[in-house]
Design an enzyme around this catalytic site. Structure first.
Site, PDB file in Angstrom:
ATOM      1  N   ASP A 139     -14.145  42.160 -21.887  1.00  0.00           N
ATOM      2  CA  ASP A 139     -14.298  40.675 -21.503  1.00  0.00           C
ATOM      3  C   ASP A 139     -15.320  40.332 -20.742  1.00  0.00           C
ATOM      4  O   ASP A 139     -15.532  40.667 -19.934  1.00  0.00           O
ATOM      5  CB  ASP A 139     -12.955  40.395 -20.961  1.00  0.00           C
TER       6      ASP A 139
HETATM    7  C1  BGC Z   1     -11.568  35.454 -21.381  1.00  0.00           C
HETATM    8  C2  BGC Z   1     -11.899  35.426 -22.811  1.00  0.00           C
HETATM    9  C3  BGC Z   1     -12.241  34.822 -23.490  1.00  0.00           C
HETATM   10  C4  BGC Z   1     -14.322  34.767 -22.770  1.00  0.00           C
HETATM   11  C5  BGC Z   1     -15.069  34.233 -23.228  1.00  0.00           C
HETATM   12  C6  BGC Z   1     -12.823  35.174 -21.293  1.00  0.00           C
HETATM   13  O1  BGC Z   1     -12.738  34.758 -19.460  1.00  0.00           O
HETATM   14  O2  BGC Z   1     -10.646  36.118 -20.602  1.00  0.00           O
HETATM   15  O3  BGC Z   1     -10.400  35.301 -23.437  1.00  0.00           O
HETATM   16  O4  BGC Z   1     -12.849  35.127 -25.031  1.00  0.00           O
HETATM   17  O5  BGC Z   1     -13.882  34.328 -21.471  1.00  0.00           O
HETATM   18  O6  BGC Z   1     -14.991  32.412 -23.144  1.00  0.00           O
END
Ligand code: BGC
Length: 780
Positions: free
Chosen positions: A232
């Site tokens: 993530d």
């Molecule tokens: C989120 C993810 C997301 C990623 C990219 C993160 O903060 O938890 O779900 O895909 O950011 O935007």
């Protein structure tokens, strides 16, 4: 990369530094290219209910993305109980991704709704793993049918926003296996996503990004995942440890730090280069997949925009859950001359998606008011009053004296002269979002106060709800005859509401999460969101309806509930059991007939629940093990058929660290919700009794309960000249009092008939079968 390129051949030509660079992106949204070898960068973009493609490849933040269709959020799609619909939505998102040059969509989010307080529940499907897994797999199949990959997220046990980058979800293995992992297991094994995204949080003390047991032992070795594991955004804290644990791609890249750390670790012998090679190879394979996608080019947004908006509208209509409908107030009576009062600021400025990384810049937005006006027959007046201010966020304290509100007075005056009132209520956006958890489950006070006022002057009030996480209805639902729960249902939600209210669409959504009476009743209430860096999953497997049913607790609306404008009869339950668990071919086939007994076509979601009333472990009273959505014309019948195997009847044994099917009686029930069970049957399944694990810490009772263990122990203790047992076995009272002592403890007591050597010998004899998992026992 050309279609003939070969990831392994390319890898062989790469330097250590190039391989390290592949294991982190090159920008906020792109993987790293290797121009020397013609390896392109590929682009990743959010998200689960519509594309959020930032115009620049290195643009952080969540606003300003390119326009895309905003489909219903997962909380809404979860309520459709329709994998085929979710697959079509996925395919549409895949098409848009291709048109915008995106190779991998960062979704679906399939985490379990552990507590309704989770601020991000609108991005997740359900409190139930079977439903989450089935819909997640459908989404992946849809997106990937367009030659675009998916990254299933957030792996794993990511169920809150509070302290989300540091908190340790402390959860036992049985709970993980039965509740938090099965949806991932299903999606990975059935739909084969290109990628899995690890969670931010720690799991039992270890960051998900460094969790060898999750990322390698379970995901790859057990489930056979052969795709890429990415982080993530910002989940990596130790690049080398993460690589070793099985995390291939760090996003966004920590350039100059992470790549250097990897190279140094290889030079210093702390990281086997073969581990890096594997990760780089997986990345190359993903790039290859993206480059080789065998799908036609997407001409332009105009080619699909209209069709996708129509799909978004149909999807939103299928997701709405009609919670109640007294006196058949819905669908609306559209006789000429009526005035329909539409009240509430959200009727004009709809709430249709959540905030955070999944926020889509919609191609257009339909409002409830406009769509009702467009669809209303002539001489039916659709009148509007704002009712409450859009931006009042603090639950109405300022507006408690409702007579002081001119907006409320105007709305009440309108309601007084209308034949029916449509009260559009919603959670304000400030109440729920990625990044923080909710503090309560209530609608703003100024909205519920207004509702009470409206009910005083008009008996026909219909509430239309827009909210991502569930809201309590206890304090206000007596003020209305009908409640249509629309969740956050995307850019075409307004049209879908008009279709449902006017009866052009028949409600067919079912609750994918329980609506509790009070926050205090929710299963994780005492353990959410934790403290001092830890959140204890103390409720274990008793999540959602599993808890309410185990404690027989009243709920406002149960899991699986949802009304229709027609009605259905359930008959002819038929259950057959063939095969045997020992032979691996146990098959339980359940079927029944469903008949549409009303006068409109409609969908029924037929649900199969299974319970194991007597087991060695505490099991939920019933668990969803199958569902199907049937479309039936008035008077028509259809058959719902389900098939169950041994795993569907099993629990995860913490002692044996495997699924265990305990023979005996199982209760099967088919119904329209977890608390509206229409047909029931009991089956008997024969299975070898689950045996206790035998070692020095196994108790006397456990040794005696094991046929071979008991024989061996009795032989060790021996008998007297008359053939009567000696030692502790000669004293029944002592056996009762000391029966729950481990054998190795009893070995130190006098007169038991065995010593430590004997216990060691017994343990050795049973060791090979005692713990087949021992070598794999990780830090959980
Ligand atoms: C989120 C993810 C997301 C990623 C990219 C993160 O903060 O938890 O779900 O895909 O950011 O935007």
């Amino acid at each position: 990369m050309t279609p003939t390129s070969d990831a392994a051949r390319l890898l062989a030509q790469m330097t250590l530094e190039e391989k390290a660079s592949l294991c982190l992106g090159s920008t906020f949204w792109c993987t790293a290219p290797v121009p020397r070898l013609g390896i392109p960068a590929v682009m990743l973009a959010d998200g689960p209910h519509g594309l959020r493609r930032q115009p620049g490849t290195n643009q952080p933040g969540v606003s300003g993305s390119l326009p895309a269709t905003c489909f219903p959020t997962a909380s809404a799609l979860g309520s459709s109980w329709n994998p085929d619909l979710v697959r079509r939505v996925g395919a549409a998102i895949g098409t848009e991704a291709r048109a915008q040059g995106v190779s991998v969509v960062l979704g679906p989010g399939i985490n379990i709704k552990r507590s309704p307080l989770c601020g991000r529940n609108f991005e997740y499907y359900s409190e139930d793993p079977l439903l989450s897994g089935a819909l997640g797999a459908a989404f992946v199949a849809g997106v990937q049918s367009q030659g675009v990959g998916t990254a299933v997220k957030h792996f794993a046990v990511n169920n809150q926003e509070t302290d989300r980058l540091r908190v340790s979800a402390d959860v036992d293995e049985r709970t993980m296996r039965e509740i938090y992992l099965p949806a991932f297991e299903h999606v990975v094994t059935e739909a084969r996503p290109w990628a899995v995204m690890c969670a931010y949080n720690r799991v039992n003390g270890v960051h998900a990004s460094e969790h060898q047991w999750l990322l390698s032992d379970v995901l790859r070795d057990e489930w056979g995942f052969d795709g890429l594991v990415m982080s993530d955004w910002g989940a990596v804290h130790d690049r080398v440890a993460a690589l070793r644990a099985g995390l291939d791609l760090e996003m966004p890249p920590n350039i100059g730090i992470s790549d250097k750390a990897v190279v140094t670790a290889v030079h210093e012998g702390r990281l086997d280069e073969a581990v890096l090679d594997e990760a780089a190879l997986r990345l190359l394979r993903m790039v290859e997949r993206a480059s080789n996608a065998d799908v036609p080019e997407v001409a332009s947004a105009e080619a699909y925009e209209e069709a996708h908006h129509r799909l978004a509208r149909a999807a939103a209509a299928e997701c709405a859950v009609l919670l109640k409908n007294e006196d058949g107030v819905l669908p609306l009576d559209l006789t000429a001359g009526q005035t329909i009062a539409v009240i509430g600021a959200f009727a004009v400025a709809p709430r249709f998606q959540g905030a955070g990384s999944s926020r889509v810049n919609p191609t257009r937005v339909d409002s409830i008011l406009d769509e009702m006006r467009a669809a209303a027959p002539e001489r039916v007046d659709i009148a509007y009053a704002e009712g409450y201010p859009l931006d009042a966020g603090d639950h109405g304290e300022a507006l408690r004296d409702r007579h002081a509100s001119p907006l409320a007075s105007e709305a009440v005056a309108l309601a007084e002269r209308a034949s029916v009132v449509i009260a559009c209520l919603a959670l304000p956006p400030s109440d729920e979002s990625e990044g923080f958890d909710r503090r309560h489950l209530d609608l703003p006070g100024e909205q519920t106060d207004l509702l009470a006022e409206l009910a005083e002057v008009n008996p026909n009030v219909v509430v239309v709800l827009a909210n991502g996480g569930t809201v309590c209805v206890t304090s206000w639902e007596r003020h209305c005859k009908a409640v249509l729960e629309c969740w956050l249902s995307g850019q075409a939600a307004g049209g879908a509401v008009a279709d449902l209210l006017f009866g052009r669409a028949n409600p067919s959504g079912r609750l994918a999460e329980t609506v509790p009476v009070r926050l205090q009743d929710t299963p994780a209430y005492l353990n959410f969101p934790g403290e001092a860096g830890h959140v204890r999953y103390g409720e274990g497997v008793f999540v959602g309806y599993r808890a309410y049913d185990a404690t027989d607790r009243e709920v406002s609306y149960p899991f699986g509930h949802g009304l229709s404008y027609t009605s259905f009869a359930y008959t002819d339950l038929n259950v057959t059991v063939t095969g045997r668990p020992e032979d691996g071919d146990l098959l339980v086939t359940v079927s029944c007939t469903i008949r549409n007994t009303g006068d409109r076509a409609g969908h029924e979601v037929v649900q199969l629940y299974v319970g194991d009333p007597e087991a060695q472990v505490a099991r939920p009273v019933r668990e969803l093990k199958g569902f199907t959505k049937l479309h039936l014309q008035p008077g028509a019948s259809g058959t719902a058929t389900f098939q169950l195997g041994a795993r569907d009847l099993s629990y995860w044994s913490s002692a044996w660290r495997r699924w265990v099917l305990e023979g005996g009686q199982f209760d099967l029930a088919v119904g329209a919700s977890s608390r509206d069970l229409r047909l029931a049957a009991t089956i008997d399944v024969t299975a070898p009794a689950p045996l206790p694990r035998l070692d020095g810490m196994a108790t006397l009772n456990e040794w005696l309960a094991h046929p071979e263990g008991s024989r061996a122990l009795r032989e060790t203790i021996g008998t007297d000249a008359d053939g009567n047992p000696r030692g502790i076995l000669s004293d029944p009272e002592r056996c009762v009092v000391e029966g729950n002592f481990p054998l190795s403890t009893l070995a130190t007591f006098p007169g038991t008939g065995f010593d430590h050597n004997a216990v060691d010998e017994l343990t050795r004899r049973f060791a090979p079968q005692a713990d087949p998992w021992e070598s794999a026992r990780p830090t959980l």
